[in-house]
Design a protein around this motif. Sequence first.
Motif, PDB file in Angstrom:
ATOM      1  N   THR A 207      -5.592 -33.783 -50.786  1.00  0.00           N
ATOM      2  CA  THR A 207      -6.209 -32.807 -51.257  1.00  0.00           C
ATOM      3  C   THR A 207      -7.072 -32.117 -50.043  1.00  0.00           C
ATOM      4  O   THR A 207      -7.302 -32.805 -49.319  1.00  0.00           O
ATOM      5  N   ALA A 208      -7.259 -30.283 -50.215  1.00  0.00           N
ATOM      6  CA  ALA A 208      -7.764 -30.049 -49.046  1.00  0.00           C
ATOM      7  C   ALA A 208      -9.522 -29.826 -49.960  1.00  0.00           C
ATOM      8  O   ALA A 208      -9.776 -29.254 -51.245  1.00  0.00           O
ATOM      9  N   GLY A 209     -10.187 -29.643 -49.019  1.00  0.00           N
ATOM     10  CA  GLY A 209     -12.197 -28.274 -49.274  1.00  0.00           C
ATOM     11  C   GLY A 209     -12.520 -28.274 -47.570  1.00  0.00           C
ATOM     12  O   GLY A 209     -11.878 -28.330 -46.209  1.00  0.00           O
ATOM     13  N   ALA A 232     -13.376 -31.926 -51.073  1.00  0.00           N
ATOM     14  CA  ALA A 232     -11.494 -31.793 -51.560  1.00  0.00           C
ATOM     15  C   ALA A 232     -11.707 -33.132 -52.328  1.00  0.00           C
ATOM     16  O   ALA A 232     -12.593 -34.191 -52.458  1.00  0.00           O
ATOM     17  N   THR A 243     -10.639 -39.225 -44.522  1.00  0.00           N
ATOM     18  CA  THR A 243     -10.605 -37.598 -44.732  1.00  0.00           C
ATOM     19  C   THR A 243      -9.882 -36.790 -43.565  1.00  0.00           C
ATOM     20  O   THR A 243     -10.505 -37.504 -41.879  1.00  0.00           O
TER      21      THR A 243
END
Length: 512
Positions: A207-209, A232, A243
Motif C-alpha cells: 500500500t502507498a500513502g 498508507a 514502511t
Amino acid sequence: MKLGISRQALVAALFGAAAVGTLSIAPQILSPEAGAQPIAIQAPAGAPMSFADLIERVEPAVVSVNVVSERKVNNTGDMEEFFEQFRGLPGLDEFLQQRRQQEEEGAEPQTREARSLGSGFFISQDGYIVTNNHVVENAVQIEVVNKDGDEMEAELVGTDPDTDLAVIKVKEKGHYPYVRFGNSHNLRKGDWVVALGNPFGFSGTATAGILSADGRELGNDSPYTDFLQIDAAINRGNSGGPTFDLHGNVVGVNTQILSPTGGSVGIGFAIPAELAQEVTQAIIKNGHVSRGWLGVQIQDLTEDMAEAQGMPNNDGSIIADVTEDSPADKGGLQRGDIILSVNGQKVSDATTTTRLVGRLIANTSNKFDIMRGGKRQTINVVVGERGDNLSAQRIPASALSEGSGENADEATMDSLGVTFVPLDDEMRQRLGLDEDEAGLVILEVEPGGAIEEAGLQRGMVILEANNEPVSSVEVLKKAIDAAKKANRTKVLIAVRVGQITTYRTIDISEDK
C-alpha cells in the motif's frame, strides 16, 4: 494487527498495544557476511508514476509471520467478546457481572492455543527479522513465509514490550535478502511512503500513502515512542511490517491503527526507524533492552525562569537535583543546568526530557546540550541502567519547629518581605544536604511581599540565586542587583522543601 477488543468493535480503539514478552535463546551479535549488501534503489524525482520498481526490489525481504501461542482464557472473557456486539441490551451488563463473579469463585483460567498473523522483514543476510512484540507474544512456535511461499521455522531472539518491538531469527542457515533502516527525520509531512505486509493473511500486500504527521504520542502504553502517522493502508496482519521511503530504506515499523471498524481508515502508526534500529541492535547483542537512567530530578522551565536567565524562550527543562554518584553526577551535570537537547533532539519541557532519556540505551554515551550560568555547552554522559527502584527516598516539606532560629543570627530583607536565618548543620542533616551546602532558611514571611508571592513559606531554604550559592543575605542582594542591571525582572532561585529541591522565581520588578 492485534485487536484487543471485540470481533465487531463499535468504538474507536488502538490496536497493537505492547505487552510483556519473553526470551527463548541466547543473545547473538549481528555480523553480516563480508560483501553482503542491503537492497537499495535510486529514488525517482518528484511523484513517481509507479511504485512497481521499488516494491519489486524490497519485497523479497518482507515476510509473513505465523505464530502459535498459548494464552490463559476463561469463559466470561469469550462471552464478553461475543456479546460486545449486543452492548446496550437491557440486563446484559448485570448478566456478565454475575458470570464474572462465578468465574472468580470457580476454576483457574484455562490455557488455550491461539494463532496469529503478522509481518516482518529481514535486516541481515544471516536471517535476523524485525517484527512486533505483540505478534510473537507468548509464542511456542514461529514460522515465517517469504515472497515465494517458502515456509521457514524461526526462533525468538528477544523482545522489548515498551516499544512493541521483537527480533526473531530463521533457524535454517542461508543468505537472505535484507533491507536497511533509514532516517525518518529526513521525511517531511507529505512525502511518499510505501508499506508492505500480510494484512488479513494476504501476504505480499503493498500500500502507498504519505507521511501524515510525526512525533505522535499514543499514551502511557508507549512511553518511549513518538510515532510516525501514515495514511498508507494498515490493517490487521500488517503489524511488524516495514514502511519504506522511495529509496527503499525502512523508515518505520508498522505497529498500531486507530479505527472504529478494525480496518484501515487512513490513520496508521509506525515506530520510527532510528528507535527501531537502536532497540533491535540491543536485542540482538544482549537479548533484551536496558533502559537509560540519568539520575536527576527535572522540572519544566517556565517563561519566568527563562527570563531570569536571559533566554529568548522557555524551551528546555531545568535540573532541580542530581543524585550522588549517578551517571549525571559522574558525567558532570549539575543542579541548575538547563537541558536544551539530547543527542541533537530539542527538549521542550520536563516530559519530553524524561521520554528522551528513557529511550536511551544503558551504558551508551549521549550528548546533552545545556545552558549553565548563561553559557551554552555540551556534556557527554554515559547513562546507566534503569532499575526497579532508582528514586531516592524523599521526605515531604516540614516547617521549622516552634522556637527554631530564636538564638540564630537573623537577617531581614524588607525589599522581599522576608527574614532569614543561616543554614546550620542540624538543618543540613535534616534536609539531606551536603555538609558544606550554603543556604538561607526562611524564618518569617511578610504578607504581600515578593517572597510570599513566589509561594515561599517558613522553613523553606533558598540554596541558589541565579546559579550562585546563597551563603549570606549579601550574596542574595548581589544577585538581585546584577539582575536589575541586566534589565531583568526575575531572579531564579533553588528552593529546598523538605528533601526536594525545586526552582522558582522572585519578582524584583519593584519593591514590595
